[in-house]
Design a protein around this motif. Structure first.
Motif, PDB file in Angstrom:
ATOM      1  N   PHE A   1     -11.589 -13.536  -0.399  1.00 56.40           N
ATOM      2  CA  PHE A   1     -11.319 -13.282   1.013  1.00 56.40           C
ATOM      3  C   PHE A   1     -11.303 -14.529   1.895  1.00 56.40           C
ATOM      4  N   GLU A   2     -11.936 -15.605   1.462  1.00 48.37           N
ATOM      5  CA  GLU A   2     -12.137 -16.746   2.351  1.00 48.37           C
ATOM      6  C   GLU A   2     -11.372 -18.008   1.973  1.00 48.37           C
ATOM      7  N   ILE A   3     -11.232 -18.285   0.675  1.00 48.96           N
ATOM      8  CA  ILE A   3     -10.639 -19.557   0.265  1.00 48.96           C
ATOM      9  C   ILE A   3      -9.121 -19.502   0.414  1.00 48.96           C
ATOM     10  N   SER A   4      -8.578 -20.471   1.111  1.00 48.14           N
ATOM     11  CA  SER A   4      -7.129 -20.515   1.356  1.00 48.14           C
ATOM     12  C   SER A   4      -6.378 -20.608   0.046  1.00 48.14           C
ATOM     13  N   ARG A   5      -5.308 -19.844  -0.050  1.00 50.86           N
ATOM     14  CA  ARG A   5      -4.498 -19.906  -1.269  1.00 50.86           C
ATOM     15  C   ARG A   5      -3.025 -20.184  -0.942  1.00 50.86           C
ATOM     16  N   SER A   6      -2.790 -20.858   0.172  1.00 46.31           N
ATOM     17  CA  SER A   6      -1.409 -21.162   0.542  1.00 46.31           C
ATOM     18  C   SER A   6      -0.717 -22.020  -0.507  1.00 46.31           C
ATOM     19  N   GLU A   7      -1.495 -22.852  -1.194  1.00 47.70           N
ATOM     20  CA  GLU A   7      -0.915 -23.756  -2.186  1.00 47.70           C
ATOM     21  C   GLU A   7      -0.474 -23.044  -3.451  1.00 47.70           C
ATOM     22  N   TRP A   8      -1.168 -21.986  -3.821  1.00 43.91           N
ATOM     23  CA  TRP A   8      -0.882 -21.363  -5.110  1.00 43.91           C
ATOM     24  C   TRP A   8      -0.595 -19.872  -5.037  1.00 43.91           C
ATOM     25  N   GLY A   9      -0.694 -19.300  -3.847  1.00 45.59           N
ATOM     26  CA  GLY A   9      -0.545 -17.858  -3.710  1.00 45.59           C
ATOM     27  C   GLY A   9       0.799 -17.313  -4.133  1.00 45.59           C
ATOM     28  N   GLU A  10       1.863 -18.080  -3.882  1.00 43.01           N
ATOM     29  CA  GLU A  10       3.201 -17.589  -4.209  1.00 43.01           C
ATOM     30  C   GLU A  10       3.349 -17.279  -5.690  1.00 43.01           C
ATOM     31  N   GLU A  11       2.675 -18.039  -6.533  1.00 45.44           N
ATOM     32  CA  GLU A  11       2.834 -17.867  -7.978  1.00 45.44           C
ATOM     33  C   GLU A  11       2.233 -16.561  -8.482  1.00 45.44           C
ATOM     34  N   VAL A  12       1.322 -15.977  -7.734  1.00 43.66           N
ATOM     35  CA  VAL A  12       0.708 -14.727  -8.174  1.00 43.66           C
ATOM     36  C   VAL A  12       1.080 -13.558  -7.256  1.00 43.66           C
ATOM     37  N   ARG A  13       1.991 -13.788  -6.329  1.00 47.94           N
ATOM     38  CA  ARG A  13       2.305 -12.756  -5.340  1.00 47.94           C
ATOM     39  C   ARG A  13       2.806 -11.469  -5.988  1.00 47.94           C
ATOM     40  N   GLY A  14       3.660 -11.570  -6.983  1.00 54.44           N
ATOM     41  CA  GLY A  14       4.176 -10.371  -7.650  1.00 54.44           C
ATOM     42  C   GLY A  14       3.073  -9.592  -8.337  1.00 54.44           C
ATOM     43  N   ALA A  15       2.218 -10.301  -9.072  1.00 51.31           N
ATOM     44  CA  ALA A  15       1.097  -9.640  -9.757  1.00 51.31           C
ATOM     45  C   ALA A  15       0.125  -9.050  -8.742  1.00 51.31           C
ATOM     46  N   GLN A  16      -0.052  -9.732  -7.620  1.00 49.90           N
ATOM     47  CA  GLN A  16      -0.940  -9.223  -6.571  1.00 49.90           C
ATOM     48  C   GLN A  16      -0.380  -7.916  -5.999  1.00 49.90           C
ATOM     49  N   ARG A  17       0.924  -7.860  -5.789  1.00 48.45           N
ATOM     50  CA  ARG A  17       1.535  -6.626  -5.282  1.00 48.45           C
ATOM     51  C   ARG A  17       1.312  -5.468  -6.259  1.00 48.45           C
ATOM     52  N   THR A  18       1.440  -5.771  -7.554  1.00 50.66           N
ATOM     53  CA  THR A  18       1.214  -4.744  -8.572  1.00 50.66           C
ATOM     54  C   THR A  18      -0.216  -4.231  -8.515  1.00 50.66           C
ATOM     55  N   GLU A  19      -1.181  -5.144  -8.404  1.00 48.82           N
ATOM     56  CA  GLU A  19      -2.588  -4.747  -8.315  1.00 48.82           C
ATOM     57  C   GLU A  19      -2.852  -3.944  -7.046  1.00 48.82           C
ATOM     58  N   ASN A  20      -2.251  -4.364  -5.933  1.00 45.25           N
ATOM     59  CA  ASN A  20      -2.435  -3.630  -4.679  1.00 45.25           C
ATOM     60  C   ASN A  20      -1.849  -2.218  -4.773  1.00 45.25           C
ATOM     61  N   SER A  21      -0.733  -2.088  -5.504  1.00 45.56           N
ATOM     62  CA  SER A  21      -0.129  -0.763  -5.702  1.00 45.56           C
ATOM     63  C   SER A  21      -1.049   0.136  -6.510  1.00 45.56           C
ATOM     64  N   ARG A  22      -1.707  -0.443  -7.526  1.00 50.21           N
ATOM     65  CA  ARG A  22      -2.649   0.343  -8.333  1.00 50.21           C
ATOM     66  C   ARG A  22      -3.823   0.826  -7.491  1.00 50.21           C
ATOM     67  N   LEU A  23      -4.293  -0.046  -6.602  1.00 51.36           N
ATOM     68  CA  LEU A  23      -5.379   0.353  -5.701  1.00 51.36           C
ATOM     69  C   LEU A  23      -4.929   1.506  -4.818  1.00 51.36           C
ATOM     70  N   ALA A  24      -3.751   1.364  -4.222  1.00 49.75           N
ATOM     71  CA  ALA A  24      -3.230   2.407  -3.336  1.00 49.75           C
ATOM     72  C   ALA A  24      -3.066   3.728  -4.078  1.00 49.75           C
ATOM     73  N   GLU A  25      -2.547   3.670  -5.302  1.00 44.48           N
ATOM     74  CA  GLU A  25      -2.364   4.889  -6.095  1.00 44.48           C
ATOM     75  C   GLU A  25      -3.709   5.541  -6.411  1.00 44.48           C
ATOM     76  N   GLY A  26      -4.709   4.709  -6.730  1.00 43.53           N
ATOM     77  CA  GLY A  26      -6.025   5.246  -7.040  1.00 43.53           C
ATOM     78  C   GLY A  26      -6.645   5.967  -5.857  1.00 43.53           C
ATOM     79  N   ILE A  27      -6.511   5.388  -4.679  1.00 47.40           N
ATOM     80  CA  ILE A  27      -7.065   6.021  -3.481  1.00 47.40           C
ATOM     81  C   ILE A  27      -6.270   7.266  -3.115  1.00 47.40           C
TER      82      ILE A  27
END
Length: 201
Positions: free
Chosen positions: A102-128
């Motif tokens: 939640f706190e450490i900036s990831r502007s430098e590397w965030g783009e490389e995991v953005r797709g996988a992050q979206r997938t994980e966020n979708s799983r969270l949304a589906e679970g709820i």
């Protein structure tokens, strides 16, 4: 027994927590993990790749704690309370991981995991939604988008968590849990919703 990869991820978490992403070095991570240069580059091409891998693993851990806190047996009020408690408990029990997530900036590397992050966020949304949808259909939860619902549940708690993680406030955010639950219930639960069970009578 931990593997060399796990040791490197744990070392990366500790070094990022201490020095931030910018200040962290491969050498410092290797030193903490007691790993050779060859061992580091066997698993990760760069500090950025390690950070991205770590982010996704921590995100999965957080999401698992949230999703498993509710099931079909939870009514509207009980489910809201469980979600808030799960969030607060995970943050306090996993402070270093939470700071990284939640706190450490990831502007430098965030783009490389953005797709996988979206997938994980979708799983969270589906679970709820598996828990929320039947309650919505029965009118026990107020109608709103999934994003708005989650923001009403976790957003206020996260304000306390961020202050705690940054060191601005040393008090345990769980001290506020009853008030946070009461406010969230007023925001998302329909008046007259069943008190405990999510099952139909």
């Amino acid at each position: 027994m931990s593997t060399a990869r796990e040791d490197l991820l744990e070392a990366g978490l500790a070094v990022f927590d201490r020095d931030g992403f910018e200040g962290a070095t491969v050498a410092a991570i290797r030193s903490r993990a007691r790993a050779s240069n060859g061992s580091f580059f066997h698993f990760f091409n760069s500090k950025k790749e390690l950070a991205g891998t770590l982010f996704l693993e921590v995100l999965q851990s957080y999401h698992a704690a949230i999703i498993t806190s509710v099931d079909a047996s939870c009514g509207a009020r009980d489910g809201v309370a469980r979600l808030i408690r799960a969030h607060l408990d995970w943050v306090v029990s996993n402070r270093r991981e939470a700071r990284f997530l939640f706190e450490i900036s990831r502007s430098e590397w965030g783009e490389e995991v953005r797709g996988a992050q979206r997938t994980e966020n979708s799983r969270l949304a589906e679970g709820i939604e598996r828990w929320r949808a039947p309650l919505l259909a029965r009118g026990e939860l107020l109608p709103m988008s999934a994003v708005l619902f989650f923001s009403q549940i976790i957003g206020p708690a996260q304000i306390f968590c961020r202050a705690y993680l940054s060191g601005r406030d040393r008090s345990d955010p769980r001290d506020q849990v009853e008030t946070l639950i009461a406010c969230a219930i007023r925001a998302v639960v329909a008046p007259g919703a069943a008190e405990h069970t999510g099952e139909t009578s």
